[in-house]
Design a protein around this motif. Structure first.
Motif, PDB file in Angstrom:
ATOM      1  N   ASP A  17       0.792  -1.232   0.000  1.00 60.50           N
ATOM      2  CA  ASP A  17       0.000   0.000   0.000  1.00 60.50           C
ATOM      3  C   ASP A  17       0.825   1.283   0.000  1.00 60.50           C
ATOM      4  O   ASP A  17       0.381   2.297  -0.518  1.00 60.50           O
ATOM      5  CB  ASP A  17      -0.932   0.037   1.219  1.00 60.50           C
ATOM      6  CG  ASP A  17      -1.961  -1.084   1.202  1.00 60.50           C
ATOM      7  OD1 ASP A  17      -2.250  -1.599   0.112  1.00 60.50           O
ATOM      8  OD2 ASP A  17      -2.451  -1.454   2.290  1.00 60.50           O
ATOM      9  N   GLN A  18       2.008   1.247   0.609  1.00 59.95           N
ATOM     10  CA  GLN A  18       2.768   2.485   0.750  1.00 59.95           C
ATOM     11  C   GLN A  18       4.041   2.506  -0.092  1.00 59.95           C
ATOM     12  O   GLN A  18       4.238   3.404  -0.905  1.00 59.95           O
ATOM     13  CB  GLN A  18       3.119   2.718   2.216  1.00 59.95           C
ATOM     14  CG  GLN A  18       1.903   2.944   3.087  1.00 59.95           C
ATOM     15  CD  GLN A  18       2.275   3.066   4.556  1.00 59.95           C
ATOM     16  OE1 GLN A  18       3.425   3.321   4.908  1.00 59.95           O
ATOM     17  NE2 GLN A  18       1.298   2.885   5.419  1.00 59.95           N
ATOM     18  N   VAL A  19       4.901   1.526   0.105  1.00 57.66           N
ATOM     19  CA  VAL A  19       6.214   1.549  -0.550  1.00 57.66           C
ATOM     20  C   VAL A  19       6.095   1.363  -2.061  1.00 57.66           C
ATOM     21  O   VAL A  19       6.746   2.076  -2.823  1.00 57.66           O
ATOM     22  CB  VAL A  19       7.164   0.510   0.079  1.00 57.66           C
ATOM     23  CG1 VAL A  19       8.487   0.471  -0.651  1.00 57.66           C
ATOM     24  CG2 VAL A  19       7.370   0.818   1.562  1.00 57.66           C
ATOM     25  N   ALA A  20       5.261   0.433  -2.495  1.00 56.70           N
ATOM     26  CA  ALA A  20       5.120   0.202  -3.939  1.00 56.70           C
ATOM     27  C   ALA A  20       4.551   1.416  -4.657  1.00 56.70           C
ATOM     28  O   ALA A  20       4.919   1.701  -5.795  1.00 56.70           O
ATOM     29  CB  ALA A  20       4.245  -1.020  -4.194  1.00 56.70           C
ATOM     30  N   SER A  21       3.682   2.168  -3.975  1.00 53.72           N
ATOM     31  CA  SER A  21       3.069   3.322  -4.639  1.00 53.72           C
ATOM     32  C   SER A  21       3.960   4.560  -4.625  1.00 53.72           C
ATOM     33  O   SER A  21       3.803   5.436  -5.473  1.00 53.72           O
ATOM     34  CB  SER A  21       1.715   3.649  -3.981  1.00 53.72           C
ATOM     35  OG  SER A  21       1.912   4.049  -2.646  1.00 53.72           O
ATOM     36  N   ASP A  22       4.884   4.659  -3.686  1.00 51.92           N
ATOM     37  CA  ASP A  22       5.784   5.814  -3.616  1.00 51.92           C
ATOM     38  C   ASP A  22       7.148   5.391  -3.073  1.00 51.92           C
ATOM     39  O   ASP A  22       7.514   5.754  -1.950  1.00 51.92           O
ATOM     40  CB  ASP A  22       5.163   6.904  -2.745  1.00 51.92           C
ATOM     41  CG  ASP A  22       5.978   8.200  -2.766  1.00 51.92           C
ATOM     42  OD1 ASP A  22       6.874   8.343  -3.636  1.00 51.92           O
ATOM     43  OD2 ASP A  22       5.730   9.057  -1.904  1.00 51.92           O
ATOM     44  N   PRO A  23       7.925   4.633  -3.850  1.00 53.31           N
ATOM     45  CA  PRO A  23       9.208   4.160  -3.333  1.00 53.31           C
ATOM     46  C   PRO A  23      10.210   5.275  -3.051  1.00 53.31           C
ATOM     47  O   PRO A  23      11.019   5.161  -2.135  1.00 53.31           O
ATOM     48  CB  PRO A  23       9.725   3.224  -4.427  1.00 53.31           C
ATOM     49  CG  PRO A  23       8.984   3.606  -5.652  1.00 53.31           C
ATOM     50  CD  PRO A  23       7.676   4.170  -5.210  1.00 53.31           C
ATOM     51  N   THR A  24      10.149   6.372  -3.779  1.00 48.74           N
ATOM     52  CA  THR A  24      11.134   7.444  -3.612  1.00 48.74           C
ATOM     53  C   THR A  24      11.136   8.005  -2.197  1.00 48.74           C
ATOM     54  O   THR A  24      12.203   8.210  -1.606  1.00 48.74           O
ATOM     55  CB  THR A  24      10.883   8.571  -4.634  1.00 48.74           C
ATOM     56  OG1 THR A  24      10.895   8.006  -5.941  1.00 48.74           O
ATOM     57  CG2 THR A  24      11.944   9.641  -4.530  1.00 48.74           C
ATOM     58  N   ALA A  25       9.977   8.242  -1.634  1.00 47.02           N
ATOM     59  CA  ALA A  25       9.900   8.789  -0.274  1.00 47.02           C
ATOM     60  C   ALA A  25      10.543   7.841   0.726  1.00 47.02           C
ATOM     61  O   ALA A  25      11.243   8.265   1.650  1.00 47.02           O
ATOM     62  CB  ALA A  25       8.449   9.046   0.111  1.00 47.02           C
ATOM     63  N   HIS A  26      10.366   6.554   0.531  1.00 55.15           N
ATOM     64  CA  HIS A  26      10.911   5.564   1.452  1.00 55.15           C
ATOM     65  C   HIS A  26      12.408   5.356   1.230  1.00 55.15           C
ATOM     66  O   HIS A  26      13.152   5.095   2.177  1.00 55.15           O
ATOM     67  CB  HIS A  26      10.128   4.260   1.343  1.00 55.15           C
ATOM     68  CG  HIS A  26       8.675   4.463   1.652  1.00 55.15           C
ATOM     69  ND1 HIS A  26       8.224   4.698   2.919  1.00 55.15           N
ATOM     70  CD2 HIS A  26       7.598   4.527   0.843  1.00 55.15           C
ATOM     71  CE1 HIS A  26       6.910   4.869   2.894  1.00 55.15           C
ATOM     72  NE2 HIS A  26       6.510   4.774   1.643  1.00 55.15           N
ATOM     73  N   GLN A  27      12.857   5.504  -0.008  1.00 56.09           N
ATOM     74  CA  GLN A  27      14.293   5.433  -0.291  1.00 56.09           C
ATOM     75  C   GLN A  27      15.010   6.592   0.398  1.00 56.09           C
ATOM     76  O   GLN A  27      16.087   6.408   0.985  1.00 56.09           O
ATOM     77  CB  GLN A  27      14.529   5.483  -1.807  1.00 56.09           C
ATOM     78  CG  GLN A  27      14.039   4.255  -2.523  1.00 56.09           C
ATOM     79  CD  GLN A  27      13.868   4.466  -4.018  1.00 56.09           C
ATOM     80  OE1 GLN A  27      13.854   5.591  -4.520  1.00 56.09           O
ATOM     81  NE2 GLN A  27      13.703   3.366  -4.737  1.00 56.09           N
ATOM     82  N   VAL A  28      14.421   7.767   0.366  1.00 55.92           N
ATOM     83  CA  VAL A  28      14.994   8.939   1.039  1.00 55.92           C
ATOM     84  C   VAL A  28      15.046   8.702   2.547  1.00 55.92           C
ATOM     85  O   VAL A  28      16.045   9.015   3.200  1.00 55.92           O
ATOM     86  CB  VAL A  28      14.192  10.222   0.693  1.00 55.92           C
ATOM     87  CG1 VAL A  28      14.599  11.389   1.573  1.00 55.92           C
ATOM     88  CG2 VAL A  28      14.365  10.571  -0.774  1.00 55.92           C
TER      89      VAL A  28
END
Length: 137
Positions: A17-28
């Motif tokens: 639900d979170q990482v797959a939809s916005d990986p960039t924020a989590h990579q940061v």
């Protein structure tokens, strides 16, 4: 159902639900922890031999594996930062973007390769790294 008692469900939902939809924020988020990872702060062997020996025993393999195996960097050039000083005033870090007095002075090549590696992770692996590095228990 008690979600707090289902950690794998939490990991799965976070990945989907979170990482797959916005990986960039989590990579940061993950990269922000590189400069503050306690395995990168080592005691000065002249100040505390016992602690330094324990750190070396616990983290040498991690440093070798991460530097050489994952990033392809020579381990002799990328040792951990050392604590400088003694008593109550230890300088443990040197810089960061927002505060010049915090963060470890990692070599730019290490930061770049670590960033490339983190950016190459799929949502599941990135979620596992995120939870192991960033989530407080």
């Amino acid at each position: 159902l008690q979600p707090a008692q289902m950690p794998l469900m939490t990991l799965s939902c976070t990945a989907i639900d979170q990482v797959a939809s916005d990986p960039t924020a989590h990579q940061v988020d993950v990269m922000r922890y590189l400069g503050n990872d306690t395995s990168c702060y080592w005691a000065d062997p002249t100040e505390d031999r016992v602690l330094h020996r324990r750190q070396s025993k616990a983290w040498d393999g991690l440093h070798t594996s991460f530097s050489a195996d994952l990033l392809g960097l020579p381990t002799s050039d990328l040792g951990p930062a050392r604590a400088v000083g003694g008593g109550e005033a230890l300088l443990l870090s040197r810089r960061s973007e927002g505060n010049p007095m915090s963060g470890l002075p990692h070599p730019p090549i290490l930061v770049e390769k670590a960033k490339r590696w983190v950016n190459s992770l799929d949502a599941w692996t990135l979620t596992a790294l995120l939870f192991s590095a960033c989530v407080e228990s």
